[in-house]
Design an enzyme around this catalytic site. Structure first.
Site, PDB file in Angstrom:
ATOM      1  N   GLY A  11       0.835  -1.201   0.000  1.00 24.65           N
ATOM      2  CA  GLY A  11       0.000   0.000   0.000  1.00 24.65           C
ATOM      3  C   GLY A  11       0.866   1.246   0.000  1.00 24.65           C
ATOM      4  N   GLY A  16       1.410   4.617   3.752  1.00 25.14           N
ATOM      5  CA  GLY A  16       2.518   3.728   3.373  1.00 25.14           C
ATOM      6  C   GLY A  16       3.729   4.497   2.869  1.00 25.14           C
ATOM      7  CG  ASP A  36      -0.342   0.645  -4.415  1.00 22.60           C
ATOM      8  OD1 ASP A  36      -0.490   1.300  -3.361  1.00 22.60           O
ATOM      9  OD2 ASP A  36      -1.296   0.348  -5.172  1.00 22.60           O
ATOM     10  CG  LEU A 227      -7.864  13.489  17.904  1.00 24.84           C
ATOM     11  CD1 LEU A 227      -6.930  12.974  16.812  1.00 24.84           C
ATOM     12  CD2 LEU A 227      -7.267  14.744  18.546  1.00 24.84           C
ATOM     13  CB  CYS A 276      -9.265   8.694   9.020  1.00 22.27           C
ATOM     14  SG  CYS A 276      -8.181   7.869   7.839  1.00 22.27           S
ATOM     15  CE  LYS A 339      -4.591  18.915   8.419  1.00 23.03           C
ATOM     16  NZ  LYS A 339      -3.934  17.920   9.313  1.00 23.03           N
TER      17      LYS A 339
HETATM   18  P1  NAD Z   1      -4.653   5.172   0.278  1.00 24.61           P
HETATM   19  O1  NAD Z   1      -5.928   4.878  -0.391  1.00 24.61           O
HETATM   20  O2  NAD Z   1      -3.963   6.469   0.039  1.00 24.61           O
HETATM   21  O3  NAD Z   1      -3.570   4.015  -0.053  1.00 24.61           O
HETATM   22  C1  NAD Z   1      -3.853   2.649  -0.007  1.00 24.61           C
HETATM   23  C2  NAD Z   1      -3.087   1.978  -1.141  1.00 24.61           C
HETATM   24  O4  NAD Z   1      -3.215   0.559  -0.992  1.00 24.61           O
HETATM   25  C3  NAD Z   1      -3.615   2.305  -2.539  1.00 24.61           C
HETATM   26  O5  NAD Z   1      -2.581   2.888  -3.304  1.00 24.61           O
HETATM   27  C4  NAD Z   1      -4.057   0.936  -3.114  1.00 24.61           C
HETATM   28  O6  NAD Z   1      -3.795   0.801  -4.492  1.00 24.61           O
HETATM   29  C5  NAD Z   1      -3.193  -0.012  -2.299  1.00 24.61           C
HETATM   30  N1  NAD Z   1      -3.699  -1.383  -2.246  1.00 24.61           N
HETATM   31  C6  NAD Z   1      -4.951  -1.819  -1.954  1.00 24.61           C
HETATM   32  N2  NAD Z   1      -4.999  -3.162  -1.949  1.00 24.61           N
HETATM   33  C7  NAD Z   1      -3.750  -3.601  -2.252  1.00 24.61           C
HETATM   34  C8  NAD Z   1      -3.163  -4.886  -2.382  1.00 24.61           C
HETATM   35  N3  NAD Z   1      -3.868  -5.999  -2.181  1.00 24.61           N
HETATM   36  N4  NAD Z   1      -1.855  -4.963  -2.729  1.00 24.61           N
HETATM   37  C9  NAD Z   1      -1.117  -3.845  -2.918  1.00 24.61           C
HETATM   38  N5  NAD Z   1      -1.615  -2.596  -2.795  1.00 24.61           N
HETATM   39  C10 NAD Z   1      -2.918  -2.476  -2.447  1.00 24.61           C
HETATM   40  O7  NAD Z   1      -4.922   4.991   1.845  1.00 24.61           O
HETATM   41  P2  NAD Z   1      -4.208   5.749   3.066  1.00 24.61           P
HETATM   42  O8  NAD Z   1      -4.782   7.107   3.238  1.00 24.61           O
HETATM   43  O9  NAD Z   1      -2.740   5.579   2.943  1.00 24.61           O
HETATM   44  O10 NAD Z   1      -4.753   4.881   4.286  1.00 24.61           O
HETATM   45  C11 NAD Z   1      -4.326   3.559   4.488  1.00 24.61           C
HETATM   46  C12 NAD Z   1      -4.799   3.115   5.858  1.00 24.61           C
HETATM   47  O11 NAD Z   1      -4.191   3.938   6.871  1.00 24.61           O
HETATM   48  C13 NAD Z   1      -6.300   3.238   6.078  1.00 24.61           C
HETATM   49  O12 NAD Z   1      -6.711   2.154   6.880  1.00 24.61           O
HETATM   50  C14 NAD Z   1      -6.449   4.526   6.858  1.00 24.61           C
HETATM   51  O13 NAD Z   1      -7.578   4.504   7.688  1.00 24.61           O
HETATM   52  C15 NAD Z   1      -5.191   4.535   7.698  1.00 24.61           C
HETATM   53  N6  NAD Z   1      -4.711   5.868   8.083  1.00 24.61           N
HETATM   54  C16 NAD Z   1      -4.721   6.897   7.188  1.00 24.61           C
HETATM   55  C17 NAD Z   1      -4.207   8.142   7.552  1.00 24.61           C
HETATM   56  C18 NAD Z   1      -4.199   9.294   6.587  1.00 24.61           C
HETATM   57  O14 NAD Z   1      -3.810  10.390   6.995  1.00 24.61           O
HETATM   58  N7  NAD Z   1      -4.587   9.147   5.334  1.00 24.61           N
HETATM   59  C19 NAD Z   1      -3.646   8.326   8.822  1.00 24.61           C
HETATM   60  C20 NAD Z   1      -3.623   7.243   9.704  1.00 24.61           C
HETATM   61  C21 NAD Z   1      -4.162   6.022   9.330  1.00 24.61           C
HETATM   62  C1  UGA Z   2      -6.602  12.734  11.664  1.00 29.95           C
HETATM   63  C2  UGA Z   2      -5.896  12.615  13.019  1.00 29.95           C
HETATM   64  O1  UGA Z   2      -5.536  13.923  13.475  1.00 29.95           O
HETATM   65  C3  UGA Z   2      -4.649  11.742  12.903  1.00 29.95           C
HETATM   66  O2  UGA Z   2      -4.071  11.554  14.201  1.00 29.95           O
HETATM   67  C4  UGA Z   2      -5.036  10.383  12.322  1.00 29.95           C
HETATM   68  O3  UGA Z   2      -3.886   9.570  12.152  1.00 29.95           O
HETATM   69  C5  UGA Z   2      -5.704  10.599  10.982  1.00 29.95           C
HETATM   70  O4  UGA Z   2      -6.877  11.441  11.157  1.00 29.95           O
HETATM   71  C6  UGA Z   2      -6.210   9.333  10.356  1.00 29.95           C
HETATM   72  O5  UGA Z   2      -6.433   8.343  11.027  1.00 29.95           O
HETATM   73  O6  UGA Z   2      -6.403   9.410   9.129  1.00 29.95           O
HETATM   74  P1  UGA Z   2      -6.226  14.171   9.465  1.00 29.95           P
HETATM   75  O7  UGA Z   2      -7.613  13.738   9.149  1.00 29.95           O
HETATM   76  O8  UGA Z   2      -5.185  13.990   8.441  1.00 29.95           O
HETATM   77  O9  UGA Z   2      -5.705  13.420  10.784  1.00 29.95           O
HETATM   78  O10 UGA Z   2      -6.223  15.722   9.846  1.00 29.95           O
HETATM   79  P2  UGA Z   2      -6.701  16.537  11.148  1.00 29.95           P
HETATM   80  O11 UGA Z   2      -5.699  17.572  11.428  1.00 29.95           O
HETATM   81  O12 UGA Z   2      -7.060  15.644  12.264  1.00 29.95           O
HETATM   82  O13 UGA Z   2      -8.019  17.257  10.625  1.00 29.95           O
HETATM   83  C7  UGA Z   2      -9.196  16.535  10.336  1.00 29.95           C
HETATM   84  C8  UGA Z   2     -10.325  17.514  10.069  1.00 29.95           C
HETATM   85  O14 UGA Z   2     -10.721  18.193  11.252  1.00 29.95           O
HETATM   86  C9  UGA Z   2      -9.954  18.603   9.055  1.00 29.95           C
HETATM   87  O15 UGA Z   2     -11.042  18.834   8.200  1.00 29.95           O
HETATM   88  C10 UGA Z   2      -9.679  19.809   9.935  1.00 29.95           C
HETATM   89  O16 UGA Z   2      -9.861  21.024   9.273  1.00 29.95           O
HETATM   90  C11 UGA Z   2     -10.712  19.598  11.020  1.00 29.95           C
HETATM   91  N1  UGA Z   2     -10.394  20.276  12.306  1.00 29.95           N
HETATM   92  C12 UGA Z   2      -9.251  19.968  12.976  1.00 29.95           C
HETATM   93  C13 UGA Z   2     -11.285  21.191  12.822  1.00 29.95           C
HETATM   94  O17 UGA Z   2     -12.335  21.475  12.218  1.00 29.95           O
HETATM   95  N2  UGA Z   2     -10.995  21.797  14.020  1.00 29.95           N
HETATM   96  C14 UGA Z   2      -9.857  21.497  14.724  1.00 29.95           C
HETATM   97  O18 UGA Z   2      -9.668  22.076  15.825  1.00 29.95           O
HETATM   98  C15 UGA Z   2      -8.971  20.561  14.182  1.00 29.95           C
END
Ligand code: NAD
Ligand code: UGA
Length: 474
Positions: A11, A16, A36, A227, A276, A339
Site C-alpha cells: 500500500g 505507506g 502497490d 479528536l 478517516c 485542510k
Molecule cells: P490510500 O488509499 O492512500 O492508499 C492505499 C493503497 O493501498 C492504494 O494505493 C491501493 O492501491 C493499495 N492497495 C490496496 N490493496 C492492495 C493490495 N492488495 N496490494 C497492494 N496494494 C494495495 O490509503 P491511506 O490514506 O494511505 O490509508 C491507508 C490506511 O491507513 C487506512 O486504513 C487509513 O484509515 C489509515 N490511516 C490513514 C491516515 C491518513 O492520513 N490518510 C492516517 C492514519 C491512518
Molecule cells: C486525523 C488525526 O488527526 C490523525 O491523528 C489520524 O492519524 C488521521 O486522522 C487518520 O487516522 O487518518 P487528518 O484527518 O489527516 O488526521 O487531519 P486533522 O488535522 O485531524 O483534521 C481533520 C479535520 O478536522 C480537518 O477537516 C480539519 O480542518 C478539522 N479540524 C481539525 C477542525 O475542524 N478543528 C480542529 O480544531 C482541528
C-alpha cells in the site's frame, strides 16, 4: 534485538509512502520497499512528481530513493523476501452488503493477507498499519494459517498510524507515541521488540508504547473518535454562540487553557473532513451496535450527526444571509481540500457545502492551490443523490461539464463578480489576500462566509464586507 534486513509495505498511499520513507531515512541499514497494485501510483513515487503533496516529503524521498527506499509493483517478490511486512492498504466504509455505510470494508486487507500467505516461507512479522476494526488480527491469522504452507510461521502486530495529513513528515519524525500491540506469548513479545527496535532508531524509548493486540486496534479508532468529538463539541457550541452573542474562539481559548483539557482540536469549523474521522467513527459505532452496546453506539453517532448539522447550517446561513436565494448568483469558493497543506479532498466539507449551494441554483467558482480541476469536478458529481438531480445525472452520462461550476487558478479570479465568497480551507494564502481589491471586484453587498475563522472580521467589515464567521457575533 537485531534489526530486520528487509521491510516491505503493501500500500503506497498517504500512510505507506511517508511512513516507509521515514523508516528508510532513519534506518539506512534496512532495505525498505513500498509495493502497490496501482502502476500509476508506483510510477509517480518513482518520479519527480510524487502522488501526494505533503510538506517535506520530497526531500525525504529523494534522499533515500534508490539507496534503501524502493517503490515497486512486484508485490510477490518483495513480500517473499521481507522480514517485516507492513499492510497499509485502504479500509474504506463498506458501500454494499451487511454493514453498508457503517462497517469497514476489509476486501483489500483480505486480498493482501491471501497474497502474503501465497508467497511466504520461514518466519515473518505482519504489521497492521491500516486502521482496522478490533479483532482484525484474529481474522488475518485465520487467513494466513489456512492459506499458507506449513513452512510459514508468523506473528501479527498492530501498529496503528497517528500521522495527520499536511504535517505527516513532522508527525513521523517526532511522534507523540508509537503504539505496538502484540500477543502475550514469547514469540509475540519478540516480534514487538523487533518492531520497537526499528522505531527506536529515532523515537525515544519512552515514546514507544506496547499493549495487547486488541487495545492497539481499539486505541486507533478511539483516538480518532475523541479528536473528532472535540471538534463536534466546539461546533455544537458555535451554534449556541451565534444565538447568544458569545464568541466560540474566546470560549475555546479559555477552555483550552485548562491543562486538563489542552488547547488543541478546539477550533470550530464548517465541519471536519478527511478520509478517516467519519469512517473510523462509523466503524466504531458499527462495532458497538454489533456487540449490543446501543447506548455507546448512539453516543459516538452524535459526533457525526453534529458534523453533518454544521455543514448544513453553514449552507443555510449562506443562503438566508444572501436574501434567501443564491439562484444564479456566482459564489467564490476558496479552498476545497479538507485542510490546509494537503491536496486530499476525501470527505472534505467543501463537497457538501458546494452541493448544497448547487442544489439552490448557485454558480460556483472554485479555487484551491493544491487540488486539480478534474478532482474537484469528480468530487462534485452528484453520484450519491443523483435521483434528486436528473439533469446532472444525464449530463454526467453524456460527459457534459457542469456549467454551474468553474475552477479558477487564483483566489482573485474566483472572487471576481461573485456575490459572496466562502472560505472552506484555511490556506495561509487566503489570509494574505488584498481584501480591498477583492471587495472592488465583487458584486455589492459583498458577503464573506468564513468557514474556518481564518480572517480578521473587523478589518473586513471596515472595508465594507458583510461577514459571517463560525460561532462569531454577527
Ligand atoms: P490510500 O488509499 O492512500 O492508499 C492505499 C493503497 O493501498 C492504494 O494505493 C491501493 O492501491 C493499495 N492497495 C490496496 N490493496 C492492495 C493490495 N492488495 N496490494 C497492494 N496494494 C494495495 O490509503 P491511506 O490514506 O494511505 O490509508 C491507508 C490506511 O491507513 C487506512 O486504513 C487509513 O484509515 C489509515 N490511516 C490513514 C491516515 C491518513 O492520513 N490518510 C492516517 C492514519 C491512518
Ligand atoms: C486525523 C488525526 O488527526 C490523525 O491523528 C489520524 O492519524 C488521521 O486522522 C487518520 O487516522 O487518518 P487528518 O484527518 O489527516 O488526521 O487531519 P486533522 O488535522 O485531524 O483534521 C481533520 C479535520 O478536522 C480537518 O477537516 C480539519 O480542518 C478539522 N479540524 C481539525 C477542525 O475542524 N478543528 C480542529 O480544531 C482541528
Amino acid at each position: 534485538m537485531s534489526l530486520p534486513g528487509k521491510i516491505v509495505c503493501i500500500g503506497a498511499g498517504y500512510v505507506g509512502g511517508p511512513t516507509m520513507a521515514m523508516i528508510a531515512k532513519n534506518c539506512p541499514m534496512i532495505q525498505v520497499t513500498v509495493v502497490d497494485i496501482s502502476q500509476p501510483r508506483i510510477d509517480a513515487w518513482n518520479s519527480d512528481d510524487l502522488p501526494i503533496y505533503e510538506p517535506g516529503l520530497d526531500e525525504v524521498v529523494k534522499a533515500c530513493r534508490g539507496k534503501n527506499l524502493f517503490f515497486s509493483t512486484d508485490v510477490d517478490t518483495c513480500v517473499a523476501e521481507a522480514d517485516i511486512i507492513f499492510v497499509s492498504v485502504n479500509t474504506p466504509t463498506k458501500t454494499k452488503g451487511i454493514g453498508a455505510g457503517m462497517a469497514a470494508d476489509l476486501t483489500y486487507w483480505e486480498s493482501a493477507a491471501r497474497g502474503i500467505a501465497r508467497v511466504s516461507k520461514g518466519y515473518k512479522i505482519i504489521v497492521e498499519k491500516s486502521t482496522v476494526p478490533v479483532k482484525t488480527a484474529e481474522a488475518v491469522e485465520k487467513v494466513l494459517t489456512s492459506c499458507a504452507d506449513s513452512f510459514f510461521t508468523f506473528d501479527v502486530l498492530s501498529n496503528p498510524e497517528f500521522l495527520a495529513e499536511g504535517t505527516a513528515i513532522s508527525d513521523l519524525a517526532k511522534p507523540d507515541r508509537v503504539l505496538i500491540g502484540g500477543k502475550e506469548s514469547d514469540s509475540g513479545r519478540k516480534a514487538v521488540a523487533c518492531l520497537a527496535s526499528v522505531y527506536q532508531q529515532w523515537v525515544p524509548k519512552e515514546n514507544v508504547v506496547c499493549s495487547n493486540l486488541w487495545s492497539a486496534e481499539l486505541t486507533k479508532l478511539a483516538a480518532n473518535a475523541v479528536l473528532a468529538q472535540r471538534i463536534s463539541s466546539m461546533n455544537s457550541l458555535s451554534a449556541l454562540c451565534e444565538a447568544t452573542g458569545a464568541d466560540v474562539q474566546q470560549v475555546g481559548y479559555a477552555i483550552g487553557m485548562d491543562t486538563r483539557i489542552g488547547s488543541k482540536f478546539l477550533n470550530a469549523s464548517v465541519g471536519f473532513g478527511g478520509s478517516c474521522f467519519q469512517k473510523d467513527i462509523l466503524n466504531l459505532v458499527y462495532i458497538c451496535d454489533s456487540m449490543g452496546l446501543k447506548e455507546v453506539a448512539e453516543y459516538w453517532r452524535q459526533v457525526i450527526v453534529m458534523n453533518d448539522y454544521q455543514k448544513t447550517r453553514f449552507v443555510h446561513r449562506m443562503i438566508s444571509t444572501m436574501f434567501n436565494t443564491v439562484s444564479n448568483k456566482k459564489i467564490g469558493i476558496l479552498g476545497f481540500a479538507f485542510k490546509k497543506d494537503t491536496g486530499d479532498t476525501r470527505e472534505t466539507p467543501a463537497i457538501d457545502v458546494c452541493r448544497g449551494l448547487l442544489t439552490d441554483g448557485a454558480k460556483l467558482d472554485i479555487y484551491d492551490p493544491k487540488v486539480k480541476e478534474d478532482l474537484i469536478r469528480s468530487e462534485l458529481q452528484l453520484g450519491k443523490f443523483e435521483w434528486d438531480h436528473p439533469q446532472a445525472y444525464a449530463n454526467r452520462v453524456a460527459g457534459i461539464k457542469d456549467e454551474s461550476i468553474n475552477v479558477s487558478s487564483s483566489a482573485m479570479d474566483a472572487a471576481r463578480d461573485s456575490h459572496g465568497i466562502a472560505i472552506l480551507t484555511e490556506w495561509d494564502e487566503f489570509k494574505a489576500l488584498d481584501y480591498e481589491e477583492v471587495f472592488k471586484v465583487m458584486v455589492k453587498p459583498a458577503f464573506i462566509f468564513d468557514g474556518r475563522n481564518l480572517l480578521d472580521h473587523n478589518a473586513l467589515r471596515k472595508i465594507g464586507f458583510v461577514v459571517y464567521g463560525i460561532g462569531k457575533p454577527l
